[in-house]
Design a protein around this motif. Sequence first.
Motif, short mmCIF file in Angstrom:
data_model
loop_
_atom_site.label_atom_id
_atom_site.label_comp_id
_atom_site.label_asym_id
_atom_site.label_seq_id
_atom_site.Cartn_x
_atom_site.Cartn_y
_atom_site.Cartn_z
N LEU A 4 1.04 -1.33 0.12
CA LEU A 4 0.03 0.07 -0.08
C LEU A 4 0.87 1.25 0.22
O LEU A 4 1.80 1.11 0.88
CB LEU A 4 -0.79 -0.07 1.13
N VAL A 5 0.49 2.06 -0.88
CA VAL A 5 1.32 3.26 -0.98
C VAL A 5 0.32 4.62 -0.91
O VAL A 5 -0.45 4.75 -2.06
CB VAL A 5 2.11 3.36 -2.26
N GLU A 6 0.38 5.55 0.19
CA GLU A 6 -0.52 6.59 0.40
C GLU A 6 0.00 7.83 -0.40
O GLU A 6 1.60 7.82 -0.53
CB GLU A 6 -0.64 6.84 1.76
N ASP A 72 -11.59 2.17 -6.71
CA ASP A 72 -11.98 1.95 -7.89
C ASP A 72 -10.82 1.07 -8.71
O ASP A 72 -10.10 0.53 -7.88
CB ASP A 72 -12.05 3.44 -8.78
N ASN A 73 -10.81 0.93 -10.10
CA ASN A 73 -9.86 0.19 -10.83
C ASN A 73 -9.77 -1.22 -10.23
O ASN A 73 -8.49 -1.75 -9.98
CB ASN A 73 -8.28 1.13 -10.66
N GLY A 74 -10.71 -1.75 -9.90
CA GLY A 74 -10.80 -3.07 -9.27
C GLY A 74 -10.03 -3.22 -7.89
O GLY A 74 -9.23 -4.29 -7.61
N ARG A 75 -10.04 -2.42 -7.12
CA ARG A 75 -9.87 -2.24 -5.54
C ARG A 75 -8.26 -1.85 -5.94
O ARG A 75 -7.64 -2.06 -4.96
CB ARG A 75 -9.94 -3.35 -5.04
N ASN A 76 -7.77 -1.43 -6.95
CA ASN A 76 -6.23 -1.10 -7.04
C ASN A 76 -6.03 0.21 -6.50
O ASN A 76 -4.85 0.68 -6.18
CB ASN A 76 -5.66 -1.18 -8.25
N THR A 77 -7.14 1.09 -6.22
CA THR A 77 -6.84 2.43 -5.70
C THR A 77 -8.02 2.74 -4.61
O THR A 77 -9.18 2.51 -4.99
CB THR A 77 -7.14 3.50 -6.85
#
Length: 124
Positions: A4-6, A72-77
């Motif tokens: 995870l990168v915030e 969004d993006n299939g839970r990628n973001t």
Amino acid sequence: QVQLVESGGGSVESGGSLRLSCRVSGYGFSNYCMGWFRQAPGKEREGIATIDSHGSTNYAESVKGRFTIAQDNGRNTLHLEMNSLKPEDTAMYYCAADPTAWCDVVVVAIATVTGQGTQVTVSA
């Protein structure tokens, strides 16, 4: 392994808005509980928002009505939209994920996977 990168933290005046984002990478996280917790200096972690694989959300009372979590993006973001910010919202904000089937703000505060954090500072 999930990473995870915030991004998106910063400084705003009271009443302002910020949007945090979290890039999710790795494998096997499609059913994870995901969310955000925050930690101010000298205070305990506070889980503030979660979203599960079905899109169901849960919020801490302290942010309900002001913060919105989305994916969004299939839970990628993962995003956290923060409005009507108050000085007491000042903290380090962390993106978090956990394979637990029970998804709420209590769980996200002790999640097994966390990002490095992004600072949010709200001035009076």
